[in-house]
Design a protein around this motif. Structure first.
Motif, PDB file in Angstrom:
ATOM      1  N   LYS A 147      29.531  42.155  15.180  1.00  0.00           N
ATOM      2  CA  LYS A 147      31.050  42.521  15.644  1.00  0.00           C
ATOM      3  C   LYS A 147      31.658  43.675  16.833  1.00  0.00           C
ATOM      4  O   LYS A 147      30.510  44.220  16.631  1.00  0.00           O
ATOM      5  N   GLY A 148      31.802  43.278  17.476  1.00  0.00           N
ATOM      6  CA  GLY A 148      32.377  44.057  18.431  1.00  0.00           C
ATOM      7  C   GLY A 148      30.985  43.829  19.640  1.00  0.00           C
ATOM      8  O   GLY A 148      31.439  44.607  20.943  1.00  0.00           O
ATOM      9  N   THR A 149      29.924  43.719  19.488  1.00  0.00           N
ATOM     10  CA  THR A 149      28.830  43.941  20.235  1.00  0.00           C
ATOM     11  C   THR A 149      28.354  42.635  20.714  1.00  0.00           C
ATOM     12  O   THR A 149      27.750  42.492  22.259  1.00  0.00           O
ATOM     13  N   GLU A 209      35.133  37.024  13.043  1.00  0.00           N
ATOM     14  CA  GLU A 209      34.920  36.882  14.808  1.00  0.00           C
ATOM     15  C   GLU A 209      33.951  36.009  14.523  1.00  0.00           C
ATOM     16  O   GLU A 209      32.620  36.391  14.148  1.00  0.00           O
ATOM     17  N   SER A 224      40.085  43.900  17.402  1.00  0.00           N
ATOM     18  CA  SER A 224      39.900  44.477  18.710  1.00  0.00           C
ATOM     19  C   SER A 224      40.591  44.075  19.694  1.00  0.00           C
ATOM     20  O   SER A 224      40.356  44.647  20.887  1.00  0.00           O
ATOM     21  N   ASP A 245      44.991  48.803  20.567  1.00  0.00           N
ATOM     22  CA  ASP A 245      44.311  50.006  21.188  1.00  0.00           C
ATOM     23  C   ASP A 245      45.713  50.594  21.668  1.00  0.00           C
ATOM     24  O   ASP A 245      46.573  49.744  22.821  1.00  0.00           O
TER      25      ASP A 245
END
Length: 382
Positions: free
Chosen positions: A11-13, A46, A111, A114
């Motif tokens: 996740k996220g990478t 995701e 994600s 922000d």
């Protein structure tokens, strides 16, 4: 050797497809003559759209633009933090036969927010995407709900589908968990009907909506909520649940995606295992027949990983096929029971931050390490 590599996303990478490719490269760097099959996986979080697209021939991306995942009540910033989100250009997936796959992480994901906005993040964009799939005439819906930024009980999605959430003055209360504190009446009669083939919620958790194992208590902290915030988030969800007839807040999966599971159950959707459906679409069980090793993985292997997440499902299928299974994860914080070997990227890289900074490099290194370990146990290996 016949090796099947079937990881979830990190996740996220790294996407599941990128992770599978990197692990395969690492394996082939040590054992170039092996037959290596890549089968990216997902469990409703995701990367679910990508996994279905990779698994199903002739799947089509359907571009859409939806509302962003944060709204401020009355367009006045609260504590100077949240701002109205810009629209999100995204897509849903149309499968042959008329099944639509809609992924919450593509519209309303953590994600995409922000700074984090635990009270003002919402799922309206997810509802916009579901509505677009209905407008296109889908016969069945698969709704992937992992990765949510919100704790709105699915109110945003239901609003986009025609439900009304009103205050004591008879006016809509708005979006996000904060709005639920002003909720007085829920009107579901205007909801769009389900497609003829129904809707299945693809999730990787079985948490209820409320309580110690509920949406606010378990998942609130990762969405920016502190201990005091969680009390309010919980109270607002409980207020909403009391106003929705016929759906239990204790239903397994009701707490998924900040309570979006509860909202979708109120629409009439059914809960289903995301990993099982993706594995079925990918034909994973067939690939595992005769496999000498199966490699799976995810970003963080922890106490929740056995509750329906992709690696646990892959491990079960591997056991049924009589194949040993190895685990690669960014970090491993729970005992990886049932795995013949395990590798943590944080251990290879030195720490979690270094692993996350260059995940493809360390995924390749993990694949090579597993291959070297297997070579040492193979007659004639080096």
């Amino acid at each position: 050797m016949h090796v099947v590599i079937a990881p979830d996303s990190f996740k996220g990478t790294a996407s599941a497809a990128d992770a599978a490719a990197a692990i395969a490269r690492g394996w082939r760097s040590v054992r170039a003559d092996d037959e290596v099959v890549e089968r990216p996986m997902a469990d409703g979080g995701e990367g679910t759209l990508d996994a279905f697209e990779a698994a199903v021939p002739d799947a089509r991306r359907m571009p859409i633009t939806v509302r962003g995942p944060v709204a401020v009540q009355g367009r006045v910033a609260v504590q100077g933090r949240a701002t109205d989100s810009a629209p999100i250009a995204t897509h849903w997936l149309l499968l042959p036969g008329g099944t639509g796959v809609v992924e919450l992480a593509a519209t309303s994901a953590l994600s995409l927010v922000d700074p984090l906005a635990p009270f003002d993040a919402h799922t309206a964009g997810f509802g916009d995407a579901i509505a677009a799939a209905l407008d296109a005439g889908v016969k069945r819906l698969l709704l992937a709900v992992g990765g949510s930024a919100s704790t709105d009980g699915g109110v945003g999605a239901l609003s986009a589908l025609g439900a009304r959430f009103l205050g004591v003055d008879g006016r809509p209360v708005g979006l996000g968990n904060r709005a639920l504190g002003r909720l007085d009446r829920v009107e579901l009669s205007g909801l769009r009907p389900l497609p003829d083939g129904g809707a299945v919620v693809l999730g990787d958790v079985t948490n209820p909506l409320l309580g110690e194992g509920g949406a606010a208590a378990v998942f609130g902290p990762q969405k920016g909520a502190d201990a005091a915030d969680i009390i309010v988030l919980e109270a607002n969800l409980a207020r909403f649940a009391r106003l929705v007839p016929g759906v239990s807040a204790e239903a397994p999966g009701a707490g998924a995606a900040g309570g979006a599971g509860f909202g979708l159950l109120a629409w009439g959707a059914e809960m289903g295992g995301g990993a099982a459906l993706v594995a079925s679409a990918a034909g994973l069980a067939h690939d595992l027949v005769g496999a000498d090793l199966v490699v799976t993985g995810e970003g963080r292997f922890d106490g929740q990983s056995e509750a329906g997440k992709a690696p646990s499902h892959v491990a079960r299928l591997a056991a049924e096929a009589g194949a040993p299974v190895a685990l690669i994860a960014g970090s491993i914080t729970a005992e990886p029971r049932g795995f013949a070997a395990s590798v943590a990227l944080a251990g290879l890289a030195g720490d979690r931050a270094a692993a996350m900074a260059d995940p493809v490099r360390w995924l390749e290194a993990a694949g090579a390490r597993l291959a070297r370990g297997h070579s040492s146990r193979t007659p004639g290996g080096t």
